[in-house]
Design a protein around this motif. Structure first.
Motif, mmCIF file in Angstrom:
data_model
loop_
_atom_site.group_PDB
_atom_site.id
_atom_site.type_symbol
_atom_site.label_atom_id
_atom_site.label_comp_id
_atom_site.label_asym_id
_atom_site.label_seq_id
_atom_site.Cartn_x
_atom_site.Cartn_y
_atom_site.Cartn_z
ATOM 1 N N LEU A 106 0.680 -1.260 -0.029
ATOM 2 C CA LEU A 106 -0.006 -0.077 -0.066
ATOM 3 C C LEU A 106 0.712 1.330 0.077
ATOM 4 N N GLY A 107 1.914 1.210 0.826
ATOM 5 C CA GLY A 107 2.886 2.311 0.681
ATOM 6 C C GLY A 107 3.616 2.627 -0.595
ATOM 7 N N GLU A 108 3.879 1.463 -1.178
ATOM 8 C CA GLU A 108 4.926 1.618 -2.628
ATOM 9 C C GLU A 108 3.512 2.129 -3.620
ATOM 10 N N VAL A 109 2.490 1.874 -3.482
ATOM 11 C CA VAL A 109 1.358 2.161 -4.230
ATOM 12 C C VAL A 109 1.105 3.594 -4.189
ATOM 13 N N GLY A 110 1.014 4.067 -2.845
ATOM 14 C CA GLY A 110 0.655 5.499 -2.513
ATOM 15 C C GLY A 110 2.105 6.271 -3.054
ATOM 16 N N ASP A 111 3.338 5.974 -2.716
ATOM 17 C CA ASP A 111 4.592 6.714 -3.240
ATOM 18 C C ASP A 111 4.524 6.660 -4.815
ATOM 19 N N ALA A 112 4.151 5.786 -5.483
ATOM 20 C CA ALA A 112 3.979 5.927 -7.061
ATOM 21 C C ALA A 112 2.968 6.817 -7.434
ATOM 22 N N THR A 113 1.892 6.666 -6.719
ATOM 23 C CA THR A 113 0.757 7.719 -7.149
ATOM 24 C C THR A 113 1.268 9.107 -6.828
ATOM 25 N N VAL A 114 1.747 9.356 -5.771
ATOM 26 C CA VAL A 114 2.275 10.660 -5.710
ATOM 27 C C VAL A 114 3.429 11.106 -6.600
ATOM 28 N N GLN A 115 4.440 10.160 -6.962
ATOM 29 C CA GLN A 115 5.504 10.632 -7.833
ATOM 30 C C GLN A 115 4.798 10.861 -9.319
ATOM 31 N N ALA A 116 3.745 9.959 -9.702
ATOM 32 C CA ALA A 116 3.048 10.043 -11.000
ATOM 33 C C ALA A 116 2.199 11.597 -10.726
ATOM 34 N N GLY A 117 1.876 11.846 -9.977
ATOM 35 C CA GLY A 117 1.200 13.214 -9.837
ATOM 36 C C GLY A 117 2.045 14.432 -9.921
ATOM 37 N N LYS A 118 3.421 14.326 -9.379
ATOM 38 C CA LYS A 118 4.431 15.248 -9.401
ATOM 39 C C LYS A 118 4.954 15.133 -10.790
ATOM 40 N N THR A 119 5.122 14.048 -11.174
ATOM 41 C CA THR A 119 5.773 14.139 -12.794
ATOM 42 C C THR A 119 4.693 14.885 -13.625
ATOM 43 N N LEU A 120 3.376 14.298 -13.627
ATOM 44 C CA LEU A 120 2.373 15.132 -14.488
ATOM 45 C C LEU A 120 2.254 16.442 -14.292
ATOM 46 N N TYR A 121 2.298 17.171 -12.910
ATOM 47 C CA TYR A 121 2.375 18.445 -12.637
ATOM 48 C C TYR A 121 3.561 19.128 -13.433
#
Length: 366
Positions: A106-121
């Motif tokens: 769950l933590g890895e999924v959350g980290d990947a989601t946050v990283q994807a959001g930062k990359t998209l931004y």
């Protein structure tokens, strides 16, 4: 030796006075003598020392920590070094704490989601910067013709052979698999419809975009990342040259324009490959094949491919340049960012292709 590290107990309420040099070269057996000391030590007076280094500070810190003594008399520089040593004295876990599997995933999924959001931004911000840089190039007439033409060759001319081979083989595969399935219904002639519409509308531009992302997008990221690592981009800013105008705009412009030509070229080669298989396997003459292609492929399919191509090219170019600009610290980042550029470019191309499919169907171009 007069500057050898030493300490004396003056019997004044447990005060130890140190003298000499508390450095690695002069410590001698001071750590052993401190370990064997059995008297009281409430204050450690270091005002008489000549110098202190990290090893000396660590020795004093361990002794003071063991006896609960206060350290006094250091110079400002010596006190700063001692404070750094004290702050670094933290327990280190050889083995990390056990984390349950579900919580870790769950933590890895959350980290990947946050990283994807930062990359998209960041990519959206980079898109804005690219548009502004292109506007500045047009407004001030600073268009770099030679650099852009060079990128035309890298993105387009050098890719003709590999894209042509890939498209030719894909056309053969589509025709062969389509003929196998349609033969069950006695409708082999519709293999031409399958090859023609798929090549112009979807697979021609999509497979070309994937190839360009793997070939040119990775090259953009590696080139700009290496320049970032060797501080060439910082040097460009120092002499007043905008990296966005000099590096990003020519590459994005080349990938955008060349994708139009490469997509159309890929569709034609794919149709040629499908026609060859139809001729050899189904006995459909080339003249009949071409005539059928003209009848079953609407001009809207060609327009759809030509509309999608520049969008895919711009996305691939910006993804490669954006990841190259993110390189920091070491050479390993070049490889990581190059991989990220390819993955990001292909992912965005497929997402946009799905969006275009829904949009054009809703617009009445099925």
């Amino acid at each position: 030796m007069s500057d050898a590290a030493a300490f004396t107990d003056d019997g004044n309420a447990g005060t130890l006075r140190f003298s000499g040099s508390l450095s690695l070269a002069k410590l001698g057996d001071l750590p052993d003598r401190l370990a064997a000391y059995e008297g009281e030590a409430e204050r450690l007076d270091l005002s008489g020392i000549q110098r202190i280094d990290t090893i000396g500070a660590w020795t004093i810190h361990r002794f003071a920590q063991k006896n609960g003594a206060a350290v006094e008399g250091l110079t400002p520089d010596g006190q700063h070094l001692f404070d750094q040593v004290v702050a670094a004295d933290q327990p280190v876990r050889i083995r990390g704490e056990h984390v349950p599997a579900f919580q870790r995933v769950l933590g890895e999924v959350g980290d990947a989601t946050v990283q994807a959001g930062k990359t998209l931004y960041g990519l959206l911000g980079f898109l804005g910067g690219t548009v502004l840089a292109f506007g500045a190039v047009v407004a001030h007439r600073r268009f770099r013709f030679n650099a852009t033409v060079q990128q035309f060759e890298v993105v387009g001319v050098s890719a003709l052979a590999i894209i042509g081979l890939m498209s030719f083989l894909i056309g053969i595969v589509i025709a062969q698999q389509g003929a196998v399935q349609l033969r069950q219904f006695g409708a082999e002639i519709y293999t031409i419809n399958l090859v023609g519409r798929l090549s112009f509308r979807e697979l021609g531009v999509l497979m070309t975009a994937i190839m360009v992302a793997g070939r040119s997008g990775s090259a953009f990221a590696a080139q700009i990342g290496t320049m970032k690592l060797t501080e060439e981009i910082d040097a460009m800013r120092t002499i007043g040259v905008s990296p966005m105008e000099a590096l990003v705009v020519p590459r994005v412009l080349a990938s955008t324009l060349m994708m139009i030509l490469l997509g159309f070229y890929s569709a034609l080669i794919g149709i040629i490959g499908g026609g060859l298989l139809c001729w050899l396997s189904l006995g459909i003459p080339p003249v009949t094949y071409i005539q059928q292609i003209r009848e079953v492929v609407p001009i809207s399919d060609v327009y759809i491919g030509l509309i999608k191509a520049p969008v895919f090219g711009a996305i691939i170019g910006m993804a490669g340049c954006f990841q190259g600009m993110q390189v920091e610290a070491d050479a390993e980042q070049v490889g990581l960012r190059t991989t990220a550029a390819v993955v990001q470019g292909i992912f965005l191309v497929i997402v946009l292709d799905a969006f275009f499919a829904v949009f054009f169907s809703s617009a009445g171009w099925p």
